[in-house]
Design an enzyme around this catalytic site. Sequence first.
Site, PDB file in Angstrom:
ATOM      1  N   PRO A  19     -35.525  11.238  14.070  1.00 37.94           N
ATOM      2  CG  PRO A  19     -34.543   9.212  13.526  1.00 37.94           C
ATOM      3  CD  PRO A  19     -35.822   9.795  14.021  1.00 37.94           C
ATOM      4  CE  LYS A  20     -34.309  19.258   9.382  1.00 35.07           C
ATOM      5  NZ  LYS A  20     -34.085  18.996   7.961  1.00 35.07           N
TER       6      LYS A  20
END
Length: 276
Positions: A19-20
């Site tokens: 995930p960013k």
Amino acid sequence: MLLEQTDKPFSDGRYIFEPKIDGHRLILSRRGGVTKLYTRHGNDVTAKYPELITAGPDIILDGELAVMDPDTGVPDFELTMSRFHGRKLPIVYVVFDILLYEGVDLRSLPLMERKAVLDRAVSDNGTISKTVYADGRGEDLWDAIVARNMEGIVAKRKDSVYATGKRSDNWLKVVNYTYADVFIGGWRKEKFGWLAYVPATNGRLRPAGAIELGVPPTHKQAFYGVAKSLITGEDRDYVYLEPRIKASVKFRNWTKSGNLRSPVFVDFILNGQISA
């Protein structure tokens, strides 16, 4: 290590997908019992996050500092910036890499070997958390990220070494953009920026920030050629137009004040259609 950008999520067994996190980059360096915290640009921000100063072996960690939205449980960039500027809010340091451990420089090791060291070196607690990742299944993670309205994903080659300060396609980001149509109602005189307006609830247009990114030179030239006939006035900082030029933009999210966050120009809209 910096990221290149790609437009679409993908799946590939040579990569892991993380995930960013929508916060700000933070390097934690602890040497000889002294902890220092640095932003991506090398600014010392140790005093801002005393909860990250702990005892332990020499270590250098790379990650993202964020404040979570208490209602959704996802990172909130505006709350993160509020904490950065002094507001007392709980933080989470999401660690995704380790560069040094117990005096050993790990940057030349493949990513997955660094991840193994990271698992041994760092235990999750209420303030520090190791990032999760999907092995090869980027599109599955992307679907989950979009469903939670998070910022995007990062694809990292499993065999990548850590190249300090360089952009590399070994690490790729895919941003979960929002799209909108806006009217351009003027421009800044100094730093480039087109003034974006969007419809308000009363049917009129309201300001929604400035478009600074993604405008090709040919589109700038075409814009100013048309805009000269639409000027309605100016002040020290801005030239104002009749808002008759329409454009499509992509952006991170709407801010709490109703502005476009980091809008990127996509194209002009002519008669309801995106121009070629």
